[in-house]
Design an enzyme around this catalytic site. Sequence first.
Site, mmCIF file in Angstrom:
data_model
loop_
_atom_site.group_PDB
_atom_site.id
_atom_site.type_symbol
_atom_site.label_atom_id
_atom_site.label_comp_id
_atom_site.label_asym_id
_atom_site.label_seq_id
_atom_site.Cartn_x
_atom_site.Cartn_y
_atom_site.Cartn_z
ATOM 1 N N LYS A 284 0.849 -1.194 0.000
ATOM 2 C CA LYS A 284 0.000 0.000 0.000
ATOM 3 C C LYS A 284 0.888 1.249 0.000
ATOM 4 C CE LYS A 284 -3.966 1.929 2.456
ATOM 5 N NZ LYS A 284 -5.003 1.683 3.469
ATOM 6 N N GLU A 369 -18.478 -3.983 12.193
ATOM 7 C CA GLU A 369 -19.284 -3.106 13.035
ATOM 8 C C GLU A 369 -20.308 -3.888 13.858
ATOM 9 O OE1 GLU A 369 -18.561 -2.542 9.818
ATOM 10 O OE2 GLU A 369 -17.367 -0.700 9.879
ATOM 11 N N ARG A 397 -24.326 -0.834 9.407
ATOM 12 C CA ARG A 397 -24.036 -2.270 9.318
ATOM 13 C C ARG A 397 -24.450 -3.031 10.579
ATOM 14 N NH1 ARG A 397 -19.574 -4.073 5.738
ATOM 15 N NH2 ARG A 397 -20.458 -3.472 3.734
#
Length: 634
Positions: A284, A369, A397
Amino acid sequence: MSILERIQSPYDVRRLSRDELKTLADEVRARLIDVCSRTGGHIGAGLGVVELTVALHAAFDTPRDQLIWDVGHQGYPHKLLTGRNEGFETLRKEKGISGFLKRSESEYDVFGAGHAATSISAALGVAAGRDLRKESYKVVAIVGDGALTCGLAYEGLNNAGHSDRDVIVVLNDNEMSIAPNVGAISKYLTSVQRNSLYNRVRSAIGDIADKGPGGLFSSMGVGTWVRRWEESVKALLTPGVLFEELGFRYFGPIDGHDIDAMIETFNAVRELGGPRLVHVRTEKGKGFPAGESLEKWHALPPDHDPSTGKLRNASSVTTYQKVFGKGLTELGAVNDRVVAITAAMPSGTSTDLFAKAYPSRFFDVGIAEGHAVTFAAGLATRGIRPVVAIYSTFLQRAYDSIIHDVAIQSLPVVFCMDRAGLVGEDGETHMGLYDIAYLLAVPNVTVTAPKDGREMLGLLRTAVGHEAGPFSIRYPRDAAPDAVPAITEIEPVPYGTWEVLRRGSDVALLAVGTMVAPALQAADVLASEGLHITVVNCRFLKPYDEVTLAAVLANHERVLVVEEGTVINGFGAYMSTVIARQDPTIRVAVHGVPDRIIPAAPRARQLALTGLDASGIAARIRALREQESEAVAG
Ligand SMILES: Cc1ncc(C[n+]2csc(CCOP(=O)(O)OP(=O)(O)O)c2C)c(N)n1
């Protein structure tokens, strides 16, 4: 002219030589760094998938073949190769190129996203649709290792793995969520690459196969045999086992910056059928000039210097998010039962401050979540005071967990919802417009919204002292308007109370959270026009302040509720029914976010466009007055 400037679509990519593809990748990376330094955006994930994106468009027949990117924040290189290079300077701007993928923006954006881990389920749906219509093309989901901390990803894998559908999952493994990835799957994925036995065996095998007496070995097929043996060793030692057990043919891990290796693998995998998974290892933030950073340059604001990653004109504004993180950490010092929970957003929620101070009382549960909320409920049964910090949009969520695990059992879990309301440039997928509506509907939940940073911390103190059930606090992605002292110097806000900030007689404005300040400004403006407005800070949405409401109703014939949330089923809708029951002669109007999808733009602009600023509120009151005088005249 650069190669990138000549790319109108992936058809042009597929005409390039391998060397040209590598140059193209370098140009894409440079363009991302350059444009994002002005526009800001999620640059780290995109920089990591430059070669992967080039290889995918080179190996697959896009747009016939369908690429489905998870989250969509890594889609910038994909945009540059699919006809959006020219307009790329409008990234994340009003009416510009979205920071995520959007079906309405391009035929190459097969499935919109912004929330994590939807790609596998969506890809399986697309593949099933293709099969029902007896069509033939490839469907590829590209999903990060961070998304594998979501339950939804496994629901998709489980369903796809035994479906026999022709579907390909590319696992983009960079060991990062926004912060370094967490959890057992992440450990599992990385343990193999770091396993010295595997690496020794792999290089020993490479030596035998590559350096053996070529003619003899190859005629005996020993090279092939050795490679096969390598495959079986790998099968024992690599993450392949997990995915193979789930019904996927596993390929990898391969270097996600090696375009040749990826094109060859994709070409081979493309020709097969059934569910298969290609495991690609990437870095990344690769190539970002400022070098290493903990979050690998996940997202950067506009006008940063790419050589340092820092803002060119840093402002000293304190956000609600920072006030919350500091206040929670101070609270942790005086109350050792307080713990903090984040779902993969330690820096975004500023709970990283708490994590540093009290590592054993901090929990990053991954992009999970629903799990975060039920985990908090478990903690609450033990007398711990969990503070769950999740953005309004992502808490969606966890709705069932909020009802089933927290509210029904009336457990004292505190929900701190950052980014509530209009969120600016992240756009439609990240809007925090629904929490008022979805939380008001749940019995036992205390629903609050502070007018400023100090009140937010006062409410946090009230919340932690409230043992009778769940308690939610919503605050925006914005600067806190006030200077905020240490939380220990702030009194808890008396439970269930409102605050009358200005007394008038013509219209009563019931203002929620961020709308209190513009309501006061609107009242000032209207005063100069001879209108006397009452402004009430309705910091408790549920339970509401019955005494103050009754007093307001006794003195006003007209009430306007102002809230930064969807107008349908919000606080205004709730107050309309309450007031109608108490006094049906009082006219109630609601001024909230209209019932439509709100696209990306600066937050201040979104507030203005939806009429949720001082002039919008004043205009609404004038319009209501005009309607009334017309009705009287009529
Ligand atoms: C449901 C949900 N929760 C939180 C987020 C915030 N978020 C955006 S990207 C990200 C990390 C994603 O990591 P990974 O899947 O590995 O993708 P990569 O960044 O490596 O492309 C998180 C937590 C989100 N998008 N969706």
